[in-house]
Design a protein around this motif. Sequence first.
Motif, PDB file in Angstrom:
ATOM      1  N   GLY A  43     110.803  38.344  70.944  1.00 43.70           N
ATOM      2  CA  GLY A  43     109.478  38.823  70.563  1.00 43.70           C
ATOM      3  C   GLY A  43     108.682  39.295  71.763  1.00 43.70           C
ATOM      4  N   LEU A  44     108.686  38.501  72.821  1.00 46.93           N
ATOM      5  CA  LEU A  44     107.959  38.838  74.041  1.00 46.93           C
ATOM      6  C   LEU A  44     108.494  40.145  74.633  1.00 46.93           C
ATOM      7  N   THR A  45     109.802  40.258  74.747  1.00 46.35           N
ATOM      8  CA  THR A  45     110.419  41.462  75.312  1.00 46.35           C
ATOM      9  C   THR A  45     110.106  42.693  74.455  1.00 46.35           C
ATOM     10  N   ALA A  46     110.179  42.539  73.148  1.00 50.73           N
ATOM     11  CA  ALA A  46     109.888  43.665  72.256  1.00 50.73           C
ATOM     12  C   ALA A  46     108.431  44.103  72.394  1.00 50.73           C
ATOM     13  N   MET A  47     107.498  43.145  72.484  1.00 49.05           N
ATOM     14  CA  MET A  47     106.088  43.512  72.617  1.00 49.05           C
ATOM     15  C   MET A  47     105.823  44.161  73.964  1.00 49.05           C
ATOM     16  N   GLN A  48     106.481  43.697  74.999  1.00 51.76           N
ATOM     17  CA  GLN A  48     106.331  44.352  76.292  1.00 51.76           C
ATOM     18  C   GLN A  48     106.748  45.824  76.189  1.00 51.76           C
ATOM     19  N   LYS A  49     107.822  46.082  75.494  1.00 56.97           N
ATOM     20  CA  LYS A  49     108.298  47.455  75.311  1.00 56.97           C
ATOM     21  C   LYS A  49     107.330  48.252  74.424  1.00 56.97           C
ATOM     22  N   ALA A 107      89.454  43.080  74.949  1.00 53.97           N
ATOM     23  CA  ALA A 107      90.250  41.951  74.464  1.00 53.97           C
ATOM     24  C   ALA A 107      91.748  42.217  74.413  1.00 53.97           C
ATOM     25  N   ASN A 108      92.161  43.327  73.840  1.00 51.04           N
ATOM     26  CA  ASN A 108      93.594  43.556  73.644  1.00 51.04           C
ATOM     27  C   ASN A 108      94.299  44.038  74.907  1.00 51.04           C
ATOM     28  N   ILE A 109      93.708  44.981  75.612  1.00 52.02           N
ATOM     29  CA  ILE A 109      94.361  45.494  76.822  1.00 52.02           C
ATOM     30  C   ILE A 109      94.542  44.402  77.882  1.00 52.02           C
ATOM     31  N   PRO A 110      93.537  43.578  78.167  1.00 57.09           N
ATOM     32  CA  PRO A 110      93.774  42.512  79.149  1.00 57.09           C
ATOM     33  C   PRO A 110      94.904  41.553  78.732  1.00 57.09           C
ATOM     34  N   ARG A 111      95.020  41.285  77.459  1.00 56.07           N
ATOM     35  CA  ARG A 111      96.118  40.431  76.990  1.00 56.07           C
ATOM     36  C   ARG A 111      97.463  41.135  77.165  1.00 56.07           C
ATOM     37  N   ASN A 112      97.479  42.443  76.907  1.00 57.86           N
ATOM     38  CA  ASN A 112      98.708  43.206  77.111  1.00 57.86           C
ATOM     39  C   ASN A 112      99.112  43.212  78.582  1.00 57.86           C
ATOM     40  N   GLU A 113      98.137  43.368  79.456  1.00 62.29           N
ATOM     41  CA  GLU A 113      98.429  43.364  80.892  1.00 62.29           C
ATOM     42  C   GLU A 113      98.951  42.007  81.346  1.00 62.29           C
ATOM     43  N   ALA A 114      98.391  40.926  80.812  1.00 59.97           N
ATOM     44  CA  ALA A 114      98.887  39.587  81.150  1.00 59.97           C
ATOM     45  C   ALA A 114     100.295  39.383  80.599  1.00 59.97           C
ATOM     46  N   LEU A 115     100.541  39.885  79.388  1.00 63.37           N
ATOM     47  CA  LEU A 115     101.871  39.763  78.789  1.00 63.37           C
ATOM     48  C   LEU A 115     102.912  40.497  79.626  1.00 63.37           C
ATOM     49  N   ASP A 116     102.529  41.639  80.142  1.00 56.64           N
ATOM     50  CA  ASP A 116     103.451  42.445  80.943  1.00 56.64           C
ATOM     51  C   ASP A 116     103.936  41.690  82.182  1.00 56.64           C
ATOM     52  N   LYS A 117     103.154  40.756  82.661  1.00 57.06           N
ATOM     53  CA  LYS A 117     103.509  39.988  83.863  1.00 57.06           C
ATOM     54  C   LYS A 117     104.407  38.788  83.558  1.00 57.06           C
ATOM     55  N   LEU A 118     104.578  38.463  82.272  1.00 56.55           N
ATOM     56  CA  LEU A 118     105.407  37.313  81.913  1.00 56.55           C
ATOM     57  C   LEU A 118     106.889  37.643  82.070  1.00 56.55           C
ATOM     58  N   ASP A 119     107.624  36.639  82.483  1.00 59.26           N
ATOM     59  CA  ASP A 119     109.072  36.759  82.611  1.00 59.26           C
ATOM     60  C   ASP A 119     109.712  36.173  81.353  1.00 59.26           C
ATOM     61  N   GLN A 128     102.942  30.726  76.470  1.00 58.62           N
ATOM     62  CA  GLN A 128     102.030  31.845  76.683  1.00 58.62           C
ATOM     63  C   GLN A 128     102.246  32.924  75.614  1.00 58.62           C
ATOM     64  N   TRP A 129     103.486  33.118  75.202  1.00 58.73           N
ATOM     65  CA  TRP A 129     103.784  34.087  74.147  1.00 58.73           C
ATOM     66  C   TRP A 129     103.142  33.664  72.832  1.00 58.73           C
ATOM     67  N   VAL A 133     100.314  35.891  70.841  1.00 58.50           N
ATOM     68  CA  VAL A 133     100.448  36.380  69.463  1.00 58.50           C
ATOM     69  C   VAL A 133      99.221  36.006  68.647  1.00 58.50           C
ATOM     70  N   LYS A 134      98.773  34.766  68.742  1.00 61.50           N
ATOM     71  CA  LYS A 134      97.608  34.321  67.964  1.00 61.50           C
ATOM     72  C   LYS A 134      96.342  35.065  68.380  1.00 61.50           C
ATOM     73  N   GLU A 135      96.050  35.046  69.678  1.00 63.00           N
ATOM     74  CA  GLU A 135      94.802  35.646  70.157  1.00 63.00           C
ATOM     75  C   GLU A 135      94.790  37.168  69.978  1.00 63.00           C
ATOM     76  N   TRP A 136      95.884  37.813  70.346  1.00 62.33           N
ATOM     77  CA  TRP A 136      95.956  39.262  70.246  1.00 62.33           C
ATOM     78  C   TRP A 136      95.781  39.712  68.805  1.00 62.33           C
ATOM     79  N   THR A 137      96.407  38.981  67.882  1.00 57.91           N
ATOM     80  CA  THR A 137      96.331  39.354  66.465  1.00 57.91           C
ATOM     81  C   THR A 137      94.912  39.178  65.926  1.00 57.91           C
ATOM     82  N   VAL A 138      94.230  38.127  66.334  1.00 60.89           N
ATOM     83  CA  VAL A 138      92.832  37.949  65.908  1.00 60.89           C
ATOM     84  C   VAL A 138      91.995  39.141  66.362  1.00 60.89           C
TER      85      VAL A 138
END
Length: 160
Positions: A43-49, A107-119, A128-129, A133-138
Amino acid sequence: MIEGPFFALTLLAALGCGLIAGVFFAFSTSVMRTLGALPWKQGLTAMQKLNVLIINPVFLGVFVGTAVLSVVVAVMTFVIWPDEGAWELLIGCALYLVGCFGVTVAANIPRNEALDKLDPEAPESAEQWKTYVKEWTVWNHVRGGGALAACAALVLALAA
């Protein structure tokens, strides 16, 4: 009554709001539910893509173009001030600019940028994933609702 080029710009803004509301609705009801149901690494990898691929001329053209149209329509409303629908126009433009575009930026872009840094291979990324998912979806619900409400207000202005 709203006529001529002002009508056309308002209609385009309303259609843009509706398209973006639909994109965000699909994400909230299908995409994020699917990604959240996958094993976390997948899920994390797919969302990063997804976050890379969504930045394309078609999506940005509609998303940013609708923001530009909202500014143009708001300014034209103040200049022309139609007898009917002026408040609906201003409310619609504000809803898109603040409730959709602004929420995305804040709200969404900062979460996307943080997600991009996750391994995806790091075990601590699992929690963190889940939080993402919860926060971004809200926030996606909020911005989708903002776009839909903006669309409705602009349509009401056109019908006035």
